[in-house]
Design a protein around this motif. Sequence first.
Motif, PDB file in Angstrom:
ATOM      1  N   GLN A  68       0.823  -1.204   0.000  1.00 47.22           N
ATOM      2  CA  GLN A  68       0.000   0.000   0.000  1.00 47.22           C
ATOM      3  C   GLN A  68       0.859   1.256   0.000  1.00 47.22           C
ATOM      4  OE1 GLN A  68      -2.715  -1.619   3.348  1.00 47.22           O
ATOM      5  NE2 GLN A  68      -4.004  -0.164   2.260  1.00 47.22           N
ATOM      6  N   LEU A  72       1.081   4.142  -3.015  1.00 49.48           N
ATOM      7  CA  LEU A  72       0.929   5.584  -2.833  1.00 49.48           C
ATOM      8  C   LEU A  72       2.079   6.336  -3.494  1.00 49.48           C
ATOM      9  CD1 LEU A  72      -0.368   6.081   0.834  1.00 49.48           C
ATOM     10  CD2 LEU A  72      -1.598   6.402  -1.313  1.00 49.48           C
ATOM     11  N   LYS A 126      -2.395  15.478   1.171  1.00 50.87           N
ATOM     12  CA  LYS A 126      -3.099  14.296   0.674  1.00 50.87           C
ATOM     13  C   LYS A 126      -2.344  13.016   1.010  1.00 50.87           C
ATOM     14  CE  LYS A 126      -5.390  16.621  -3.194  1.00 50.87           C
ATOM     15  NZ  LYS A 126      -5.594  16.626  -4.669  1.00 50.87           N
ATOM     16  N   GLU A 130      -3.644   9.684   3.401  1.00 50.56           N
ATOM     17  CA  GLU A 130      -3.738   8.334   2.864  1.00 50.56           C
ATOM     18  C   GLU A 130      -2.778   7.371   3.569  1.00 50.56           C
ATOM     19  OE1 GLU A 130      -4.669   7.557  -1.180  1.00 50.56           O
ATOM     20  OE2 GLU A 130      -4.629   9.690  -1.697  1.00 50.56           O
ATOM     21  N   MET A 133      -4.363   6.030   6.668  1.00 50.47           N
ATOM     22  CA  MET A 133      -5.416   5.042   6.445  1.00 50.47           C
ATOM     23  C   MET A 133      -4.886   3.619   6.308  1.00 50.47           C
ATOM     24  SD  MET A 133      -8.188   6.698   6.552  1.00 50.47           S
ATOM     25  CE  MET A 133      -8.665   8.427   6.558  1.00 50.47           C
ATOM     26  N   TYR A 207     -10.985  12.906   2.657  1.00 47.37           N
ATOM     27  CA  TYR A 207     -10.617  11.612   2.085  1.00 47.37           C
ATOM     28  C   TYR A 207     -11.838  10.708   2.087  1.00 47.37           C
ATOM     29  CZ  TYR A 207      -8.374   7.076   1.512  1.00 47.37           C
ATOM     30  OH  TYR A 207      -8.017   5.833   1.078  1.00 47.37           O
ATOM     31  N   ALA A 209     -12.952   6.805   0.971  1.00 42.71           N
ATOM     32  CA  ALA A 209     -12.477   5.504   0.500  1.00 42.71           C
ATOM     33  C   ALA A 209     -13.642   4.692  -0.045  1.00 42.71           C
ATOM     34  CB  ALA A 209     -11.790   4.756   1.631  1.00 42.71           C
TER      35      ALA A 209
END
Length: 238
Positions: A68, A72, A126, A130, A133, A207, A209
Amino acid sequence: MKRILILLLSLLPLSGNASSMPHFPFVIVNEEIEKQVKPDIATLSFSLMAFNKESKLSIEALSRSTAQVLALLKKYKIQESQLVSSQIYKSAERARKDGAYNLDILGYSVMQMLTLELMDLSLYPKLMVELLMIDGLEDIDSEFKSTKKTEIMSRLLSEVSTKARKKADALAKGQSRQVKSVYGITTKGSFDSSFDGFSLNEIAYSYSAGSTNKVQLVMAIPETITISQTILAIYELK
């Protein structure tokens, strides 16, 4: 903040434990100068952690978190070379009981520490949201810096040296003396402060999802950071 200490000693020899002090009248000046500068890079530090009663599953969970993070980087066009990772640390978590050792293994925890050099601060709000998360991501921290720090520190050193000499001249004059020469000089206390001058204007990021609930977090980028230079000088008086 600055501190000034004046020590005027007689010309008589010093005795005992004070023998290392100069055997002449002198003045000690401690001066500091600081400058507010706009940061242009940031260092993001964080850890990825996973736990499972099966070793294989804990490693697989850590691998998913790592994937992940890499996704990103690709999304925001950040080079993977800007990401530095430590080796993976693995430990067995055992049941606990006073006075008992080598109890049953409850599972295995794995951890990896990562550091990302972010060269484009416009991506920071940003990207940070993320990153937060991602399951298993912990202990995230940001340090804002200036790529011009070395140049600024050199300039501040020249300025603070001039301030120290002027202060020494003024202090000596107040005692009906003059500065003869510099006896010793050193620097200390140079630092960046990553928490000064924060602005919370227009940097919030929503944000979503793929759910109906939006997460609203404020990721603050400091308008300025503080770079300072300190000098401690001893001047012989005449």
